[in-house]
Write an enzyme that holds these catalytic residues in place. Structure first.
Site, PDB file in Angstrom:
ATOM      1  N   CYS A 148     -12.585 -14.715 -18.818  1.00  0.00           N
ATOM      2  CA  CYS A 148     -14.053 -14.230 -18.651  1.00  0.00           C
ATOM      3  C   CYS A 148     -14.482 -13.765 -20.139  1.00  0.00           C
ATOM      4  CB  CYS A 148     -13.683 -13.056 -17.626  1.00  0.00           C
ATOM      5  SG  CYS A 148     -14.730 -11.830 -17.794  1.00  0.00           S
ATOM      6  N   ARG A 153     -23.295 -17.371  -9.361  1.00  0.00           N
ATOM      7  CA  ARG A 153     -22.718 -15.887  -9.623  1.00  0.00           C
ATOM      8  C   ARG A 153     -23.241 -15.250 -10.753  1.00  0.00           C
ATOM      9  NH1 ARG A 153     -17.628 -13.388  -8.790  1.00  0.00           N
ATOM     10  NH2 ARG A 153     -16.739 -12.836 -10.821  1.00  0.00           N
TER      11      ARG A 153
HETATM   12  P1  IMP Z   1      -7.786 -13.887 -13.406  1.00  0.00           P
HETATM   13  O1  IMP Z   1      -6.916 -13.522 -12.184  1.00  0.00           O
HETATM   14  O2  IMP Z   1      -7.415 -12.884 -14.511  1.00  0.00           O
HETATM   15  O3  IMP Z   1      -7.721 -15.372 -13.935  1.00  0.00           O
HETATM   16  O4  IMP Z   1      -9.358 -13.444 -12.744  1.00  0.00           O
HETATM   17  C1  IMP Z   1      -9.756 -14.155 -11.809  1.00  0.00           C
HETATM   18  C2  IMP Z   1     -11.070 -13.393 -11.525  1.00  0.00           C
HETATM   19  O5  IMP Z   1     -11.988 -13.546 -12.668  1.00  0.00           O
HETATM   20  C3  IMP Z   1     -11.991 -14.117 -10.307  1.00  0.00           C
HETATM   21  O6  IMP Z   1     -11.782 -13.471  -9.242  1.00  0.00           O
HETATM   22  C4  IMP Z   1     -13.658 -13.712 -10.698  1.00  0.00           C
HETATM   23  O7  IMP Z   1     -13.791 -12.343 -10.548  1.00  0.00           O
HETATM   24  C5  IMP Z   1     -13.402 -13.422 -12.290  1.00  0.00           C
HETATM   25  N1  IMP Z   1     -14.112 -14.795 -12.713  1.00  0.00           N
HETATM   26  C6  IMP Z   1     -14.037 -15.985 -12.640  1.00  0.00           C
HETATM   27  N2  IMP Z   1     -14.799 -16.781 -13.512  1.00  0.00           N
HETATM   28  C7  IMP Z   1     -15.179 -15.983 -14.146  1.00  0.00           C
HETATM   29  C8  IMP Z   1     -16.256 -16.184 -15.331  1.00  0.00           C
HETATM   30  O8  IMP Z   1     -16.417 -17.281 -15.797  1.00  0.00           O
HETATM   31  N3  IMP Z   1     -16.449 -15.116 -16.081  1.00  0.00           N
HETATM   32  C9  IMP Z   1     -16.018 -13.915 -15.817  1.00  0.00           C
HETATM   33  N4  IMP Z   1     -15.223 -13.573 -14.803  1.00  0.00           N
HETATM   34  C10 IMP Z   1     -14.922 -14.647 -14.037  1.00  0.00           C
END
Ligand code: IMP
Length: 553
Positions: free
Chosen positions: A353, A467
């Site tokens: 993100c 989204r």
């Molecule tokens: P991770 O577990 O740290 O990889 O985060 C996963 C979470 O990132 C997801 O459940 C979403 O809430 C968030 N997310 C998914 N795609 C994006 C993006 O492109 N930008 C910002 N947040 C994202």
């Protein structure tokens, strides 16, 4: 006091304290009477943003308590919505490189929940929900099926590709079409002309079973038949599913499986957006058996989402709705009042993100989780700590700050059950694609080898743009990146590792359940410590020339 040693030199006893040394037998009594505050700080002092800034997981630690029970006795039951409780606090993200039906089935079998993404057509997403609801342990519900015109050479290539042989042959080459035979590895091995259709080589003396049969009955038929596969057919001899001899030995039970009381089916959760079209999508998902819908938005406090929450609650009273994402009390209050059954917390903390960098909006995850979940708890609304989870410690911290469950994207994207194929990175490591849903690739729905979108209708929906509110914009502003993550093996090993890790951590803290953890934090019994940058360095491996970080065996 002086002590003489062997060569009669005098040794001074160490002076520990200028005051009188107390009798060791009184240590606990002295602690109780003279130290009214427990060591460390309480959660409020920890998350006091005026003094400490906005904290996230790495900025603090939980202090240890007293161990009076085995780690295996730690209970991880936890609510995911007002009505639904899970046996483990793990959720997989609705992302097209993380959760399709295979991940959703396995997360549910292991006591968690996989939220099916919506970067695909409504029909494709509904089919995935149906697969979760129809799943029965041991029955293969989406076997590789071939048509009578497939050649022996093609079948051999399929065997190479999938690593197993034994493909049912049906009239149309699809499931739910009339079964005409099975081509086994032995049929393929001994057939000379590779250009022949499989019908010339396949076995037709099949032993089948009728749909509705139980797993143990089917297993008994399979054992007696001495065949490799047992096709399950309906009354018209259409192929419905398959049982495999090689799976027979592996048919373990999943005692933690996420099911509703009085139901044998796994709980199905899926994400949708908040556009008018999403109402039609939701109708299809509900028809397929959906139990929980997650309204997927990076900023959930919008007129669109509030309208959607009210619509869902009014139209489908039996369906639980989780709103989000939110990171402040004010955002949460609006959604709680509209009627959400759960909240999803996080903005900018995800591993793929770049929201905080690009939009200047978001909040450090520990601060968000604490702020939202303590407010939501007053209304009985459970919260999901979503994003930024890199290890077991982060999971425990999210839960300690008040979340009921944690959601993971990047951590689960490298498992066997996530969509897409493994490939070898430039550095020679086995990896899988992982991309933010707000990355340009996901918003444009480029496939990137992730195998996500419906092949027949790849442009039917762009969850990425939904989204991130960029639909209709001439220029797509990315809020995520696209990359890859290392192979993590199967979730059937990884999730139990996470579970055992959380149990051991709670044992160290001295609490025997997630409920006790939450209560202990609120009461000030569970204590914390801030972590300076050097404390963080100390808490990680340091000073080694080289090391191998193997997490479980
Ligand atoms: P991770 O577990 O740290 O990889 O985060 C996963 C979470 O990132 C997801 O459940 C979403 O809430 C968030 N997310 C998914 N795609 C994006 C993006 O492109 N930008 C910002 N947040 C994202």
């Amino acid at each position: 006091m002086a002590i003489m040693n062997g060569d009669s030199t005098e040794i001074q006893a160490p002076v520990l304290h200028k005051e009188k040394v107390l009798d060791h037998k009184n240590a606990l009594e002295v602690l109780k009477n003279e130290y009214p505050d427990r060591d460390g700080i309480d959660v409020k002092t920890l998350l006091d943003s005026k003094n400490n800034g906005g904290l996230t997981y790495n900025d603090f630690l939980v202090l240890p308590g007293y161990i009076g029970f085995p780690a295996s006795a730690v209970n991880l039951d936890t609510p995911v919505t007002k009505r639904i409780t899970l046996k483990t606090p793990f959720l997989s993200s609705p992302m097209d490189t993380v959760t399709e039906h295979n991940m959703a089935i396995h997360m549910a079998l292991l006591g968690g929940l996989g939220v099916i993404h919506h970067n695909c057509s409504a029909d494709y997403q509904a089919e995935m929900v149906r697969k979760v609801k129809r799943y029965e342990n041991g029955f293969i519900l989406d076997p590789v099926v071939i048509s009578p015109t497939t050649t022996v050479a093609e079948a051999r290539a399929l065997k190479e590709k999938w690593g197993f042989g034994g493909f049912p042959v049906t009239e149309n080459g699809t499931l739910r079409s009339k079964l005409v035979g099975i081509i086994t590895p032995r049929d393929l091995q001994f057939h000379d002309d590779a250009s022949d259709p499989v019908t010339k080589a396949m076995s037709t003396d099949l032993v089948t079973a009728k749909t509705g049969i139980t797993l143990s009955e089917a297993n008994a038929i399979l054992s007696q038949s001495k065949k490799g596969k047992l096709p399950i057919v309906d009354e018209n001899y259409n192929l419905i599913s398959l049982l495999s001899r090689s799976d027979l030995m592996k048919n373990v039970n999943y005692p933690l499986a996420s099911k509703l009381p009085q139901s044998k089916q796994l709980i199905a959760a899926a994400a949708i957006g908040t556009r008018p079209d999403d109402r039609k999508r939701l109708a299809k998902l509900v028809e397929a058996g959906l139990d929980i819908v997650i309204l997927d938005s990076s900023q959930g406090n919008s007129v669109f989402q509030l309208d959607m929450v009210r619509y869902v609650k009014a139209t489908y009273p039996g369906l639980d709705v989780i709103g989000g994402n939110v990171v402040t009390r004010e955002q949460a209050a609006a959604l709680i009042e509209a009627g959400v059954d759960g909240l999803r917390i996080g903005m900018g903390s995800g591993s793929a993100c770049i929201t905080q960098e690009v939009m200047a909006v978001g909040r450090p995850q520990a601060a968000s989780v604490h702020s939202v979940s303590t407010f939501a708890a007053r209304f009985g609304v459970p919260c999901i700590a979503d994003g930024g989870v890199q290890n077991v410690g982060h999971i425990v911290k999210g839960l300690a700050l008040g979340a009921s469950t944690v959601m993971m994207g990047g951590l689960l994207a490298g498992t066997t059950e996530s969509p897409g194929e493994y490939f070898v990175s430039r550095e020679g490591q086995l990896v899988k694609a992982y991309r933010g849903m707000g990355s340009i690739d996901a918003m444009e729905d480029k496939k990137a080898g992730v195998g996500s979108a419906n092949p027949n209708d790849p442009k039917a929906s762009n969850a990425g743009t939904a989204r991130y509110f960029s639909e209709g914009d001439k220029l797509l502003v990315a809020q995520g990146v696209s990359g890859s993550v290392l192979d993590r093996g199967s979730v059937t090993k990884f999730v139990p590792y996470l579970m055992a890790g959380v149990q051991h951590s709670l044992q160290d803290i001295g609490v025997q359940s997630l409920t006790e953890l939450r209560q202990g934090v609120v009461d000030g019994f569970v204590r914390f410590e801030l972590r300076t940058v050097s404390a963080q360095a100390e808490g990680n491996v340091h000073g080694l020339h080289s090391f191998d970080k193997k997490l479980y065996a």
